[in-house]
Scaffold this active site. Sequence first.
Site, PDB file in Angstrom:
ATOM      1  N   ASN A  79     -19.178   4.345  -6.466  1.00  0.00           N
ATOM      2  CA  ASN A  79     -18.898   3.132  -7.677  1.00  0.00           C
ATOM      3  C   ASN A  79     -19.606   1.713  -7.332  1.00  0.00           C
ATOM      4  O   ASN A  79     -19.575   0.673  -8.022  1.00  0.00           O
ATOM      5  CB  ASN A  79     -16.622   2.949  -7.901  1.00  0.00           C
ATOM      6  N   SER A 131      -8.210  -7.428 -10.757  1.00  0.00           N
ATOM      7  CA  SER A 131      -6.312  -6.345 -11.571  1.00  0.00           C
ATOM      8  C   SER A 131      -5.722  -7.527 -11.529  1.00  0.00           C
ATOM      9  O   SER A 131      -4.925  -7.364 -12.657  1.00  0.00           O
ATOM     10  CB  SER A 131      -6.318  -5.626 -10.026  1.00  0.00           C
ATOM     11  N   LYS A 183       0.872  -1.214  -0.417  1.00  0.00           N
ATOM     12  CA  LYS A 183       0.032   0.017  -0.104  1.00  0.00           C
ATOM     13  C   LYS A 183       1.475   0.952   0.528  1.00  0.00           C
ATOM     14  O   LYS A 183       1.679   1.264   0.699  1.00  0.00           O
ATOM     15  CB  LYS A 183      -0.463  -0.065   1.242  1.00  0.00           C
TER      16      LYS A 183
END
Length: 413
Positions: free
Chosen positions: A218, A346, A104
């Site tokens: 989203n 992803s 991250k």
Amino acid sequence: MAMNALAATSRNFRRAARLLGLDSKLEKSLLIPFREIKVECTIPMDDGTLASFVGFRVQHDNARGPMKGGIRYHPEVDPDEVNALAQLMTWKTAVAAVPYGGAKGGIGCSPGELSRSELERLTRVFTQKIHDLIGTHTDVPAPDMGTNAQTMAWMLDEYSKFHGHSPAVVTGKPIDLGGSLGRDAATGRGVMYATEALLAEYGKSISGSTFVIQGFGNVGSWAAQLIHERGGKIIALGDVTGSIRNKAGIDIPALMKHRNDGGALKDFHSAEVMDSAELLVHDCDVLVPCALGGVLNKDNAPDVKAKFIIEAANHPTDPEADEILAKKGVIVLPDIYANSGGVIVSYFEWVQNIQGFMWDEEKVNNELEKYMSSAFRHIKAMCKSLDCDLRMGAFTLGVNRVARATLLRGWEA
């Protein structure tokens, strides 16, 4: 909230390690990040002055594969929180069975106060500083709070200046630069597949169940559309601007049109406005929090009427609420599994880039469903063998997979 995410993640990890009977030295080793990077990013602002920002990346674990995780542009970047989120990605990728570890990062800045060209310069300088620490088989960044497909396009372009064209170095790219079809809807679609898998366990289905959705960004809007398409009745939903309800079911396609035309949620003609505080305790079969963390707490958990909670947000249920809900017999599907559709697609994007062969959207969605239903079966198997709830089933599954990979590699060598 920062401490909350951190405290919850380390608490869940410790409980999972105990349940699995992990060696204490191994347990400690699994918590220590592989590498923490901090870089200074100085750019000329549009007015000609220089400004400095701090960029960082925490790479938590690479036993199962390259590290994976978002890049956020946000003014309060708490190193502890980033550490917790990197660690959470390690367990999340393991639960989903994608061959990654966790990472991250981001830049401490207020993206709303920077111009597009300032954001581009900042992204490029940050990429220059970390280009030899990320890579297709090392660490693959993705968008997060305050970043998007355009940010990834700039990162890719800057990285490629040093390493040649490398589309697989970041995911969440624009379609024109090697992004995957279905990536935009992936988290919401994963939520829908996860909900389907959970309800099937109890002889129920989306069709014929009632839903309340909190958050209409989203994830919330895609989840709402897909649940509605499958015959689910969404009787209430809300976001930061307000909440609406209609016990006959909200017409989601009409609401989407209303919103895309610039209308506010509360002005939608075929639903009545309701108190947002009531949303989470509204009578329904399935509650889907898709917004912020910590929304279910000791104050409102006793009044929750839903039978199932699908954690589409990160950490929507604090530990105190968890205990209250468990006593009430409410089934909570944990975030570490429920919202993993994004990282799974992803992975598909990365695979397509490496192969140089892109899939059609149908294949992306079919593969996502396979991964989501397989992960659910593995979580249920852990729940059964360790006699624990779904959250611990998911955590033990993830931690165990990382521990096994670590031991097989010879972690003491």
